[in-house]
Write an enzyme that holds these catalytic residues in place. Structure first.
Site, mmCIF file in Angstrom:
data_model
loop_
_atom_site.group_PDB
_atom_site.id
_atom_site.type_symbol
_atom_site.label_atom_id
_atom_site.label_comp_id
_atom_site.label_asym_id
_atom_site.label_seq_id
_atom_site.Cartn_x
_atom_site.Cartn_y
_atom_site.Cartn_z
ATOM 1 N N HIS A 7 2.493 -0.608 5.236
ATOM 2 C CA HIS A 7 3.672 0.246 5.329
ATOM 3 C C HIS A 7 4.039 0.757 3.952
ATOM 4 O O HIS A 7 3.913 0.024 2.974
ATOM 5 C CB HIS A 7 4.858 -0.528 5.927
ATOM 6 C CG HIS A 7 5.885 0.374 6.504
ATOM 7 N ND1 HIS A 7 6.877 0.927 5.748
ATOM 8 C CD2 HIS A 7 6.030 0.860 7.765
ATOM 9 C CE1 HIS A 7 7.608 1.708 6.521
ATOM 10 N NE2 HIS A 7 7.112 1.692 7.743
ATOM 11 N N ASP A 61 3.792 -0.807 14.903
ATOM 12 C CA ASP A 61 2.835 -0.314 15.885
ATOM 13 C C ASP A 61 1.813 -1.354 16.318
ATOM 14 O O ASP A 61 1.061 -1.127 17.259
ATOM 15 C CB ASP A 61 2.090 0.902 15.311
ATOM 16 C CG ASP A 61 3.036 2.060 15.086
ATOM 17 O OD1 ASP A 61 3.852 2.318 15.979
ATOM 18 O OD2 ASP A 61 2.971 2.696 14.017
HETATM 19 N N1 COA Z 1 -5.752 -1.435 6.393
HETATM 20 C C1 COA Z 1 -6.441 -1.721 5.285
HETATM 21 N N2 COA Z 1 -5.984 -1.499 4.036
HETATM 22 C C2 COA Z 1 -4.777 -0.959 3.930
HETATM 23 C C3 COA Z 1 -3.979 -0.635 5.037
HETATM 24 C C4 COA Z 1 -4.522 -0.889 6.309
HETATM 25 N N3 COA Z 1 -3.841 -0.591 7.412
HETATM 26 N N4 COA Z 1 -2.815 -0.094 4.626
HETATM 27 C C5 COA Z 1 -2.863 -0.085 3.299
HETATM 28 N N5 COA Z 1 -4.053 -0.603 2.870
HETATM 29 C C6 COA Z 1 -4.505 -0.743 1.487
HETATM 30 C C7 COA Z 1 -5.157 0.537 1.024
HETATM 31 O O1 COA Z 1 -6.525 0.565 1.297
HETATM 32 C C8 COA Z 1 -4.819 0.517 -0.439
HETATM 33 O O2 COA Z 1 -5.703 -0.394 -1.061
HETATM 34 P P1 COA Z 1 -6.239 -0.151 -2.569
HETATM 35 O O3 COA Z 1 -5.007 -0.247 -3.423
HETATM 36 O O4 COA Z 1 -7.198 -1.244 -2.771
HETATM 37 O O5 COA Z 1 -6.841 1.225 -2.560
HETATM 38 C C9 COA Z 1 -3.431 -0.103 -0.510
HETATM 39 O O6 COA Z 1 -3.349 -0.916 0.663
HETATM 40 C C10 COA Z 1 -2.327 0.937 -0.469
HETATM 41 O O7 COA Z 1 -2.549 1.781 0.652
HETATM 42 P P2 COA Z 1 -1.936 3.224 0.817
HETATM 43 O O8 COA Z 1 -2.582 3.916 1.970
HETATM 44 O O9 COA Z 1 -1.932 3.923 -0.489
HETATM 45 O O10 COA Z 1 -0.454 2.832 1.172
HETATM 46 P P3 COA Z 1 0.628 3.832 1.645
HETATM 47 O O11 COA Z 1 1.907 3.268 1.250
HETATM 48 O O12 COA Z 1 0.348 5.224 1.232
HETATM 49 O O13 COA Z 1 0.383 3.822 3.213
HETATM 50 C C11 COA Z 1 0.342 3.607 5.474
HETATM 51 C C12 COA Z 1 1.134 3.338 4.197
HETATM 52 C C13 COA Z 1 1.190 3.229 6.666
HETATM 53 C C14 COA Z 1 -0.004 5.088 5.574
HETATM 54 C C15 COA Z 1 -0.950 2.756 5.442
HETATM 55 O O14 COA Z 1 -0.618 1.394 5.334
HETATM 56 C C16 COA Z 1 -1.829 3.006 6.648
HETATM 57 O O15 COA Z 1 -2.599 3.971 6.659
HETATM 58 N N6 COA Z 1 -1.760 2.135 7.691
HETATM 59 C C17 COA Z 1 -2.521 2.295 8.893
HETATM 60 C C18 COA Z 1 -1.853 3.283 9.836
HETATM 61 C C19 COA Z 1 -0.584 2.716 10.463
HETATM 62 O O16 COA Z 1 -0.561 1.618 10.987
HETATM 63 N N7 COA Z 1 0.474 3.520 10.422
HETATM 64 C C20 COA Z 1 1.760 3.160 11.027
HETATM 65 C C21 COA Z 1 2.800 2.957 9.988
HETATM 66 S S1 COA Z 1 4.304 2.354 10.700
#
Ligand code: COA
Length: 460
Positions: free
Chosen positions: A341, A397
């Site tokens: 998140h 979710d």
């Molecule tokens: N699975 C695996 N790794 C994850 C992850 C996941 N669901 N969510 C974050 N990470 C990791 C990333 O790979 C990244 O790792 P790194 O620093 O080694 O590159 C780090 O955590 C930061 O991720 P990032 O995508 O930059 O975080 P964010 O704050 O931009 O993203 C989300 C938040 C929700 C977009 C992201 O966690 C995600 O894509 N989750 C999956 C989709 C989801 O469940 N969305 C519903 C949200 S309520």
């Protein structure tokens, strides 16, 4: 469902207890009520950290895993309140008294019937479309039910907007240093009084009731069934389930749906809320604004994740496959849907409620028990791989789909149901923002070329 309302309350109280004890060492938030401007903060890509507005609607504390709606804790609201009370709270900023709730309920009931909208929507052949695309069109078409907004007197006036032509005034103060910005929101005289009008609020009520009816009708159409007429005797959650399934729900099913609706109703300045607010800030109308929210919610990084989680769990198939699946996925640097998140660096309080609730509800259904056990094993295995310092936990979710499946709801409707709930947060925040509107207009750092000469196409 072999459980009771008291069992559900106990599960929520237990989740609240765990949430409080696990994050008790995290520091209290820096500011909790009165905001002192200017605020100095770090801004990152995706406007991460940027402040879009001042709001009293809701508060998310990512470090402590708190979710607050207008002062009330999400655990308390889920244990004791209803979606009607919560949506009223978000819109009006206070809990309704008995007379206010009676009046509000009557209005929601009167807006449940959206036959004109449904006739138009059904003529578009939605059975061949995506459910969120259909819902987006449906919410936009709802405007036609509310004809007074089409009258010129019912529209917001352009002079309600403040300083619309941003490029003609000196640009904002440049960020200090590389990553810092200072935010100063000056208090201005209220200008957009129209948004505070009875018509403005009626449109919000209309959307809260109508988005549920349209979602139910879309679900029915996808199954080749006729939409169900609303039942004025039922509460919002029960009526929604009735319109979805054609069966009057049991008190437990009604309570489960009510809790799911309460805990998705608002969540700070998330992408879909911001999208709705950006559209509204141009003084476009609220129906089109909610359409923008629905479009933003549909993506797999946002509301679309709940459907993706169920597809993921079905693909994994059984708990014994989870570890290998997680290893493979993470070694390929792919994300696990339903984890992580932008704001929560503690366990998401909504997942704290939905996880144990799902566990309770799947009992006695072998397929559902297997899916739940698979989810728990993915959580254990991914948690071990991420490690405590990465602070990646299941989000709202991850378990919501398992709960919806126990109510007989199909995965393609999971994200639309998110919208059925979140519409309350969208209209509340749009309504609040319009009382002191300023058109959203961030900027981009231009890193392209200058002075290129136009070359005719046959010479390129
Ligand atoms: N699975 C695996 N790794 C994850 C992850 C996941 N669901 N969510 C974050 N990470 C990791 C990333 O790979 C990244 O790792 P790194 O620093 O080694 O590159 C780090 O955590 C930061 O991720 P990032 O995508 O930059 O975080 P964010 O704050 O931009 O993203 C989300 C938040 C929700 C977009 C992201 O966690 C995600 O894509 N989750 C999956 C989709 C989801 O469940 N969305 C519903 C949200 S309520």
């Amino acid at each position: 469902m072999n459980t009771s309302i008291e069992d559900i309350q106990a599960v929520i109280e237990n989740a609240a207890q765990k949430a409080r004890s696990e994050t008790s060492t995290e520091p209290e938030p820096e500011f909790t009520s009165h905001v002192k401007w200017p605020i100095n903060c770090t801004v990152g890509p995706g406007l991460e950290g940027a402040i879009a507005c001042e709001s009293k609607v809701g508060f998310v504390n990512g470090a402590k895993g708190w979710l607050i709606y207008s002062g009330y804790d999400i655990f308390d609201l889920c244990a004791y309140s209803t979606y009607e009370e919560v949506s009223y709270l978000l819109l009006h900023g206070h809990m309704p008294n008995a007379a206010e709730l009676k009046d509000y309920n009557a209005r929601l009931v009167s807006y449940r019937s959206v036959n004109k909208t449904l006739r138009r929507l059904m003529s578009l052949g939605i059975e061949e479309m995506n459910a969120m695309a259909s819902l987006r069109m449906g919410s936009n078409l709802m405007r036609q039910d509310f004809t007074h907004l089409d009258e010129i007197t019912g529209r917001a006036r352009p002079d309600d907007a403040i300083g619309a032509d941003e490029d003609s005034i000196p640009m904002e103060t440049p960020p200090k240093g590389e990553a810092h910005a200072i935010y100063e929101f000056k208090k201005r005289k209220k200008r957009a009084e129209r948004s505070d009008s009875a018509e403005g609020l009626e449109a919000c009520y209309h959307l809260i009731a109508g988005v549920a009816s349209i979602t139910a009708a879309i679900a029915r159409t996808f199954q080749g069934k006729m939409p169900v007429e609303p039942d004025p005797e039922l509460g919002h959650a029960a009526n929604f389930l009735y319109m979805l399934t054609g069966k009057r729900p049991t008190p437990i099913e009604e309570r489960v749906m009510d809790i799911a609706l309460i805990l998705h109703a608002d969540h700070g300045m998330n992408a879909s809320t911001f999208a709705a607010m950006v559209t509204a800030s141009t003084l476009s109308d609220i129906y089109l604004s909610i359409g923008s929210g629905i479009a933003a919610l549909s993506g797999p990084l946002h509301g679309g994740a709940n459907e993706a989680v169920m597809i993921q769990l079905q693909k994994i198939g059984a708990p014994e496959n989870a570890n290998q699946w997680v290893e493979k996925r993470l070694s390929r640097k792919k994300k696990i849907s339903g984890f992580g998140h932008r704001v929560y660096k503690a366990y998401d309080p909504r997942a704290r409620i939905l996880g144990p609730m799902a566990e309770m509800l799947v009992k006695g259904d072998a397929d559902a028990e297997r899916i739940f056990a698979t989810a728990r094993e993915v959580e254990r295995s991914a948690g071990a791989r991420f490690g405590a310092e990465k602070k990646i936990f299941p989000n709202v979710d991850f378990y919501s789909g398992i709960v919806y499946q126990t109510l007989g709801i199909r995965p393609e409707m999971f994200t639309p149901i998110f919208a059925v709930s979140r519409v309350a947060g969208w209209v509340a925040r749009v309504h609040e923002y319009l009382q002191n509107n300023r058109i959203y207009r961030p900027r981009a750092m231009y890193s392209g070329s200058f002075n290129l000469k136009y070359v005719p196409i046959d010479k390129r």
